[in-house]
Design a protein around this motif. Structure first.
Motif, PDB file in Angstrom:
ATOM      1  N   PRO A 100       6.525 118.917 -18.480  1.00 46.27           N
ATOM      2  CA  PRO A 100       5.514 119.227 -17.470  1.00 46.27           C
ATOM      3  C   PRO A 100       5.385 118.111 -16.437  1.00 46.27           C
ATOM      4  O   PRO A 100       5.685 116.954 -16.705  1.00 46.27           O
ATOM      5  CB  PRO A 100       4.225 119.374 -18.274  1.00 46.27           C
ATOM      6  CG  PRO A 100       4.461 118.572 -19.508  1.00 46.27           C
ATOM      7  CD  PRO A 100       5.934 118.661 -19.784  1.00 46.27           C
ATOM      8  N   SER A 101       4.943 118.495 -15.273  1.00 47.36           N
ATOM      9  CA  SER A 101       4.641 117.532 -14.225  1.00 47.36           C
ATOM     10  C   SER A 101       3.488 116.639 -14.678  1.00 47.36           C
ATOM     11  O   SER A 101       2.619 117.066 -15.446  1.00 47.36           O
ATOM     12  CB  SER A 101       4.230 118.291 -12.956  1.00 47.36           C
ATOM     13  OG  SER A 101       3.541 117.458 -12.066  1.00 47.36           O
ATOM     14  N   ARG A 102       3.474 115.426 -14.191  1.00 52.66           N
ATOM     15  CA  ARG A 102       2.349 114.530 -14.514  1.00 52.66           C
ATOM     16  C   ARG A 102       1.033 115.115 -13.997  1.00 52.66           C
ATOM     17  O   ARG A 102      -0.017 114.879 -14.568  1.00 52.66           O
ATOM     18  CB  ARG A 102       2.598 113.153 -13.922  1.00 52.66           C
ATOM     19  CG  ARG A 102       3.689 112.411 -14.647  1.00 52.66           C
ATOM     20  CD  ARG A 102       3.905 111.013 -14.075  1.00 52.66           C
ATOM     21  NE  ARG A 102       5.067 110.414 -14.686  1.00 52.66           N
ATOM     22  CZ  ARG A 102       6.259 110.371 -14.117  1.00 52.66           C
ATOM     23  NH1 ARG A 102       6.445 110.860 -12.922  1.00 52.66           N
ATOM     24  NH2 ARG A 102       7.277 109.823 -14.730  1.00 52.66           N
ATOM     25  N   LYS A 136      -2.373 115.969 -16.713  1.00 51.94           N
ATOM     26  CA  LYS A 136      -3.754 115.527 -16.512  1.00 51.94           C
ATOM     27  C   LYS A 136      -4.703 116.724 -16.519  1.00 51.94           C
ATOM     28  O   LYS A 136      -5.733 116.703 -17.189  1.00 51.94           O
ATOM     29  CB  LYS A 136      -3.875 114.756 -15.199  1.00 51.94           C
ATOM     30  CG  LYS A 136      -5.254 114.212 -14.950  1.00 51.94           C
ATOM     31  CD  LYS A 136      -5.300 113.403 -13.665  1.00 51.94           C
ATOM     32  CE  LYS A 136      -6.683 112.886 -13.399  1.00 51.94           C
ATOM     33  NZ  LYS A 136      -6.746 112.107 -12.161  1.00 51.94           N
ATOM     34  N   GLN A 137      -4.359 117.794 -15.794  1.00 48.02           N
ATOM     35  CA  GLN A 137      -5.221 118.967 -15.734  1.00 48.02           C
ATOM     36  C   GLN A 137      -5.318 119.647 -17.089  1.00 48.02           C
ATOM     37  O   GLN A 137      -6.385 120.103 -17.485  1.00 48.02           O
ATOM     38  CB  GLN A 137      -4.730 119.956 -14.674  1.00 48.02           C
ATOM     39  CG  GLN A 137      -5.686 121.115 -14.432  1.00 48.02           C
ATOM     40  CD  GLN A 137      -7.071 120.650 -13.990  1.00 48.02           C
ATOM     41  OE1 GLN A 137      -7.201 119.836 -13.082  1.00 48.02           O
ATOM     42  NE2 GLN A 137      -8.106 121.147 -14.645  1.00 48.02           N
TER      43      GLN A 137
END
Length: 108
Positions: A76-78, A82-83
């Motif tokens: 996953p994207s950083r 976070k989300q």
């Protein structure tokens, strides 16, 4: 589609290879199997792009459209991590939220 390679902003991507190797990213001609140049692209959707291609084999001369589609993420994207953490924390009861936040403060 294992014969499609990634593109960036309507340009065929270049990347360093070994000596004497062509660094142009291409698709494979389904008619004769030779490499084909990607001449242009048309974004149908953020995850679907039509690639307009020309076979490099002069005896073939095939012009065709290949479809490049997004499949899935490997990591996953950083931004997503976070989300996801925030969403997970909000889904917990307040006591568990406080316990996790306390653990996070102690870990840093």
């Amino acid at each position: 589609m294992d014969n499609i390679y990634p593109l960036d902003n309507n340009k065929v991507l270049k990347f360093p290879l070994g000596p004497g190797e062509d660094s142009t990213m291409r698709v494979k001609c389904e008619t004769c199997g030779h490499k084909a140049n990607i001449n242009s692209r048309n974004e149908i959707d953020p995850k679907v792009v039509d690639l307009y291609c020309t076979c490099t084999n002069p005896d073939c001369g095939h012009y065709f459209v290949a479809k490049l589609t997004y499949s899935h993420s490997i990591a996953p994207s950083r931004f997503q991590v976070k989300q996801t953490a925030v969403d997970y924390l909000r889904s917990l009861p307040p006591a568990e939220q406080q316990a996790l936040l306390q653990q996070a403060r102690q870990a840093s």
